[in-house]
Design a protein around this motif. Sequence first.
Motif, mmCIF file in Angstrom:
data_model
loop_
_atom_site.group_PDB
_atom_site.id
_atom_site.type_symbol
_atom_site.label_atom_id
_atom_site.label_comp_id
_atom_site.label_asym_id
_atom_site.label_seq_id
_atom_site.Cartn_x
_atom_site.Cartn_y
_atom_site.Cartn_z
ATOM 1 N N GLY A 1 10.516 -12.947 33.543
ATOM 2 C CA GLY A 1 11.264 -12.628 35.036
ATOM 3 C C GLY A 1 12.739 -12.806 35.335
ATOM 4 N N SER A 2 13.272 -12.238 36.804
ATOM 5 C CA SER A 2 14.438 -12.636 37.057
ATOM 6 C C SER A 2 13.411 -14.362 37.551
ATOM 7 N N SER A 3 15.000 -15.205 37.496
ATOM 8 C CA SER A 3 15.048 -16.759 38.033
ATOM 9 C C SER A 3 14.128 -17.048 39.311
ATOM 10 N N ASP A 4 14.686 -16.895 40.279
ATOM 11 C CA ASP A 4 13.799 -16.722 41.653
ATOM 12 C C ASP A 4 12.469 -16.461 41.896
ATOM 13 N N GLN A 5 11.770 -16.246 40.789
ATOM 14 C CA GLN A 5 10.303 -15.933 40.833
ATOM 15 C C GLN A 5 9.939 -16.867 40.320
#
Length: 405
Positions: free
Chosen positions: A110-114
């Motif tokens: 997934g995305s790094s912020d998650q």
Amino acid sequence: MLKNVSIMPFKRCSSMLLRCHSTSETDYKSKWVKTVIDAEKLVEYTSSIDNLRWLLKDTSSNIGAYIKKLDGSTHPILKISKSLLSTEKSSIQMWGLLIKLVSKAAGYKGSSDQLETVVQNQQVLAEVSELIKIGHLVHTGILNHTEKVLKDKLSEVVNGNKIALLTGDLLLVKANGMLSNIRNAHVNEMISSALRDLTDGEFIGERDLQNFPMPSVPAKEKPELIFNPREDLKLSYFFKPSPTFDSLDTNDCIGNPVREWTMRTILGGGTLLGRSCEGTVHLAGHDQEFQNNGFVFGCHASLVWQASADINTFNSTASEAFSLVSAPVLFGLYHNPSLYDLIKPGFNDEESVEFDQIRKIIKEGPALDYTKTLLQEHKEGAIKCLENFPISDSRIVLEKMVEYM
């Protein structure tokens, strides 16, 4: 009739089996402990067992006080408690660690912020699975109030049952609360289906007066033994996760030692570990095919654990009771149906079962060799699943854990 197995009765197991070479059992144990320590460092996993140890030892709590009253008794919850309080690297304490290793080995898509949230949720899922497994195990320590119990051991049974009921309920309630905090409906459904399977497993086949599982009368016609799940449609069925989370079909299993043992183990925790591994891969954003691979690995790993535990029970020099539906017993009945005459008294009173005599007969026959073949089959199945993971330290540790179980 045997298929995919080359075993002669009354002989040692083939050299192809991982446990049956010059390496001693002591070497395996030391390698297992070292591998577990390496795994704990790698994923920094904190087991929920530590909190349970405090709960069971703390005499200021109701549970701790009741355990103190049971000192010297024969209630099964005392043995369960001691196994949970043990500092040894036992399989029950490795449940959550294995799931965390699968999480790390699978990687994140997934995305790094998650990423931080996902890692936290994977940690929670590992703890939830471990708590459910332990809670179910503790609940098996509840004894029924039979006529003999009411006459001889009423106070002991009441106190022991209070511990089993309160502790098991506490762990399951805690697990469900933690699961809801993940806030993922699909993962909730996975774990809920595994909980249902644990319950279904308590209603399979014959039971004694204390609701412990008992083997059925051996069939007059011996079924064909097929150890490879890929060559038996019924066995392969247990390794296919239902997308609609349907209950497992348990027909055509009782009486066939390979199918029956596989079914009991899968229902008794196999799908819980499988769904947990599938769920942790799902949280990391992987596709359904890779999630299914996680499920199959978890199922094979649970079967490896159980087969290894069954073998160790019969290799032990201790004189104690053992499960009458363990793999060696089921294979022993397959090879020697007259063994059932020694088991049958257990339906009314476990103490009337001659466990030492049953153990002796089973060790003289091919049952342990069959069980070792079963163990090897699922080790290979688990390793094959791990080949689909990218090469990493976590995957290597997982492979070692499977080998040394």
